[in-house]
Design a protein around this motif. Structure first.
Motif, mmCIF file in Angstrom:
data_model
loop_
_atom_site.group_PDB
_atom_site.id
_atom_site.type_symbol
_atom_site.label_atom_id
_atom_site.label_comp_id
_atom_site.label_asym_id
_atom_site.label_seq_id
_atom_site.Cartn_x
_atom_site.Cartn_y
_atom_site.Cartn_z
ATOM 1 N N PRO A 62 0.830 -1.218 0.000
ATOM 2 C CA PRO A 62 0.000 0.000 0.000
ATOM 3 C C PRO A 62 0.862 1.264 0.000
ATOM 4 O O PRO A 62 1.712 1.445 0.877
ATOM 5 C CB PRO A 62 -0.811 -0.122 1.296
ATOM 6 N N LEU A 63 0.646 2.145 -0.973
ATOM 7 C CA LEU A 63 1.442 3.355 -1.100
ATOM 8 C C LEU A 63 1.279 4.264 0.116
ATOM 9 O O LEU A 63 2.201 5.003 0.484
ATOM 10 C CB LEU A 63 1.060 4.109 -2.378
ATOM 11 N N GLY A 64 0.130 4.195 0.752
ATOM 12 C CA GLY A 64 -0.110 5.035 1.914
ATOM 13 C C GLY A 64 0.807 4.738 3.084
ATOM 14 O O GLY A 64 0.913 5.555 4.018
ATOM 15 N N ASP A 65 1.499 3.585 3.043
ATOM 16 C CA ASP A 65 2.407 3.221 4.127
ATOM 17 C C ASP A 65 3.843 3.659 3.854
ATOM 18 O O ASP A 65 4.753 3.300 4.597
ATOM 19 C CB ASP A 65 2.392 1.701 4.347
ATOM 20 N N ARG A 66 4.057 4.437 2.801
ATOM 21 C CA ARG A 66 5.413 4.739 2.376
ATOM 22 C C ARG A 66 6.207 5.520 3.426
ATOM 23 O O ARG A 66 7.409 5.310 3.570
ATOM 24 C CB ARG A 66 5.421 5.497 1.051
ATOM 25 N N ASP A 67 5.573 6.439 4.152
ATOM 26 C CA ASP A 67 6.301 7.208 5.158
ATOM 27 C C ASP A 67 6.885 6.292 6.223
ATOM 28 O O ASP A 67 8.003 6.516 6.710
ATOM 29 C CB ASP A 67 5.396 8.258 5.806
ATOM 30 N N ASP A 68 6.124 5.250 6.572
ATOM 31 C CA ASP A 68 6.608 4.308 7.582
ATOM 32 C C ASP A 68 7.833 3.563 7.083
ATOM 33 O O ASP A 68 8.868 3.511 7.761
ATOM 34 C CB ASP A 68 5.511 3.308 7.957
ATOM 35 N N PHE A 69 7.740 2.962 5.882
ATOM 36 C CA PHE A 69 8.873 2.143 5.472
ATOM 37 C C PHE A 69 10.067 2.988 5.025
ATOM 38 O O PHE A 69 11.206 2.525 5.045
ATOM 39 C CB PHE A 69 8.495 1.062 4.446
ATOM 40 N N GLN A 70 9.840 4.262 4.665
ATOM 41 C CA GLN A 70 10.992 5.138 4.427
ATOM 42 C C GLN A 70 11.736 5.414 5.729
ATOM 43 O O GLN A 70 12.966 5.438 5.765
ATOM 44 C CB GLN A 70 10.535 6.454 3.799
ATOM 45 N N GLU A 71 10.987 5.614 6.798
ATOM 46 C CA GLU A 71 11.610 5.841 8.099
ATOM 47 C C GLU A 71 12.373 4.593 8.552
ATOM 48 O O GLU A 71 13.504 4.683 9.055
ATOM 49 C CB GLU A 71 10.535 6.200 9.134
ATOM 50 N N TRP A 72 11.785 3.422 8.353
ATOM 51 C CA TRP A 72 12.477 2.187 8.717
ATOM 52 C C TRP A 72 13.734 2.003 7.864
ATOM 53 O O TRP A 72 14.775 1.575 8.358
ATOM 54 C CB TRP A 72 11.541 0.989 8.534
ATOM 55 N N THR A 73 13.628 2.340 6.586
ATOM 56 C CA THR A 73 14.773 2.206 5.688
ATOM 57 C C THR A 73 15.937 3.058 6.153
ATOM 58 O O THR A 73 17.089 2.605 6.181
ATOM 59 C CB THR A 73 14.377 2.594 4.250
ATOM 60 N N ARG A 74 15.664 4.311 6.515
ATOM 61 C CA ARG A 74 16.729 5.216 6.966
ATOM 62 C C ARG A 74 17.473 4.619 8.157
ATOM 63 O O ARG A 74 18.694 4.711 8.254
ATOM 64 C CB ARG A 74 16.154 6.567 7.351
ATOM 65 N N ALA A 75 16.739 4.005 9.074
ATOM 66 C CA ALA A 75 17.380 3.398 10.247
ATOM 67 C C ALA A 75 18.181 2.156 9.863
ATOM 68 O O ALA A 75 19.279 1.926 10.381
ATOM 69 C CB ALA A 75 16.327 3.038 11.294
#
Length: 409
Positions: A164-177
Motif C-alpha cells: 500500500p502506497l499510503g504506508d510509504r512514510d513508515d517504510f521510508q523511516e524504517w529504511t533510513r534506520a
C-alpha cells in the motif's frame, strides 16, 4: 605495543566522510588499494579501494556472505548480545546469502525483472513521472528529492510488490534506520521489528488473497514446486522494498545534482536527449547511489591486492572509489557522459549483481528525459557544498535537493 600504535593510526569515519566520501577515497588510495577504517561503532573494518581489486573481491568466494554469521561476528567484536530474530529476519535475504541458498532465492525473484517484464512497466512509469512533474508546474522552488526523486521509485516498487502506497512514510523511516552507518543508527532494532511485523502481516494477507503483484507471486509455489518460507519472504520483501526504491532515489537525485554542477553537460543533454541512457551510466560511475558494498567476512586468512586480512574480519568494497580509479578511467573526477563507462561497479559485480538494475535504469531514463524537457532552466537553489548527505556507508544519498524550476527575472 606496535599493534596498538597501528590501531591509533587507523582513521575513523566522521561527518566529513559522508559529506564528501570521494575526497577520502582519493586520499586513502595514495596509501594503497586496501586499508583499515574505524566505523562510528568503534569496530575496525577493511575497505578495498581500487577497481581491479574491488571487482575481484565482489566475486571472491573466500569473502563470505551470511547474515547470521555476520551478526555473530559483530556482536562478538562489540561485546554485545546478538540481534533478535526479527532484526535478523529483515537482514537475511539473497544479498546476504552465499550459494547454494543464494542461487535458489535469486532464481525465484529474477523472473520478475527480465528485460521484457521491465519494459512492460514503461508506460506506467511515464504516467507516474508526468503526474509528479505536473504537480510542480507553476512553482518556483521545490525540494526535488521529496517531490520527485523519492515518490517516483517508491510508487513503482509499491505497485510492483503490492505494498500500500499510503504506508510509504513508515517504510521510508524504517529504511533510513536500517541503512544508517553502524554506530550512528537510531533505533535500528525497533525499525527492523516494525518492518518485520508489517511485512509478515502483508505476506500472510497475500497468501490468503493473492493478487497480481510480485509479492503474491513469491508467496505461491514456483513452477518447480519450490516455495519460500515466511521468514524468507519477509527478508526478500525487505530487500526488494529497500533496494527497489532507495537505490533509484539516489540515482535520480545524485545524477541531477551532478548535472546542475556541470551546466555544460546539462545543456548538452537537453540538446540531445538521445544521449540520456549513456549519461545515466556516467551518473552511476561518477556519483553512484551505493557507497560501500554490502558486508562480507573472512573465514580464513585472505590476501587482497598484496594486503593480508586475517580470518574473522569484515571486508567492504568502496564502489565510488573503484569507479573513480584513475587506473581504470581517465580523469575519473570529471563528469563526462560521452566516456566509455563499461564495467563500472555501481550495481556490483558477479553473482550478487543488482537484480533490479534494468528497472533502475528504466526509471532513471524516464525521469531524466521528462525532467530536462519540462524544466530547461532547472538550477540549484542553494550552493552544492551546503547540501547534507545521509550518514550511511551503504547508501550514498542526499537529505534534500532544493532547486529552482524557472530562471529568475
Amino acid at each position: 605495543m606496535a599493534d596498538l600504535e597501528a590501531l591509533d593510526r587507523i582513521e575513523s569515519l566522521g561527518p566529513e566522510f559522508f559529506a564528501d566520501p570521494h575526497a577520502h577515497y582519493r586520499r586513502w588510495r595514495e596509501d594503497g588499494p586496501v586499508r583499515q577504517v574505524r566505523f562510528p561503532d568503534g569496530i575496525v573494518r577493511w575497505v578495498v579501494l581500487d577497481y581491479a581489486a574491488g571487482r575481484a573481491a565482489l566475486n571472491d568466494p573466500r569473502l563470505r556472505k551470511a547474515a547470521a554469521v555476520n551478526d555473530e561476528l559483530l556482536s562478538r567484536k562489540r561485546g554485545a548480545p546478538p540481534s533478535d530474530p526479527k532484526q535478523l529476519a529483515v537482514l537475511t535475504h539473497m544479498l546476504s546469502t552465499d550459494p547454494p541458498g543464494h542461487t535458489r532465492l535469486r532464481k525465484l525473484v529474477t523472473r520478475a525483472f527480465t528485460p521484457r517484464r521491465v519494459a512492460e512497466l514503461a508506460p506506467r512509469i511515464e504516467e507516474i513521472t508526468d503526474g509528479l512533474l505536473d504537480a510542480l508546474a507553476g512553482r518556483d522552488e521545490v525540494d526535488l528529492l521529496r517531490e520527485f526523486a523519492e515518490p517516483l521509485p517508491i510508487t513503482v516498487i509499491c505497485e510492483l510488490l503490492g505494498v500500500p502506497l499510503g504506508d510509504r512514510d513508515d517504510f521510508q523511516e524504517w529504511t533510513r534506520a536500517l541503512v544508517a552507518v553502524a554506530g550512528l543508527e537510531e533505533n535500528r532494532a525497533g525499525a527492523a521489528a516494525a518492518m518485520a511485523d508489517y511485512l509478515t502481516r502483508l505476506v500472510r494477507a497475500k497468501r490468503e488473497r493473492p493478487e497480481s503483484d510480485l509479492l503474491s507471486a513469491l508467496v505461491l509455489p514456483a513452477d518447480d514446486g519450490d516455495t519460500l518460507t515466511e521468514t524468507e519472504l519477509v527478508g526478500m520483501a525487505t530487500l526488494l522494498l529497500i533496494a527497489g526504491h532507495d537505490t533509484t532515489v539516489n540515482l535520480i537525485a545524485n545524477g541531477t545534482l551532478a548535472l546542475l554542477r556541470n551546466p555544460e553537460q546539462l545543456r548538452a543533454l537537453q540538446t540531445d536527449p538521445d544521449a540520456i541512457p549513456a549519461a545515466i551510466e556516467e551518473f552511476l560511475r561518477f556519483d553512484g547511489p551505493v557507497n560501500m558494498s554490502t558486508v562480507r567476512h573472512t573465514t580464513e586468512p585472505v590476501t587482497i591486492a598484496g594486503t593480508d586480512i586475517p580470518a574473522g574480519e569484515f571486508v567492504f568494497v568502496a564502489l565510488p572509489a573503484a569507479n573513480r580509479d584513475p587506473e581504470r578511467y581517465q580523469e575519473p573526477d570529471a563528469l563526462d557522459p560521452t566516456r566509455d563507462t563499461g564495467g563500472h561497479l555501481a550495481f556490483g559485480h558477479g553473482i550478487h549483481f543488482c537484480v533490479g538494475a534494468p528497472l533502475a535504469r528504466l526509471e532513471a531514463r524516464v525521469a531524466f528525459s521528462a525532467l530536462l524537457s519540462r524544466f530547461p532552466d532547472l538550477r540549484l537553489a542553494r550552493p552544492a557544498q551546503e547540501l547534507e548527505w545521509h550518514p550511511s556507508t551503504l547508501m550514498h544519498g542526499l537529505k534534500e535537493l532544493p532547486v529552482q524550476l524557472w530562471a529568475g527575472p
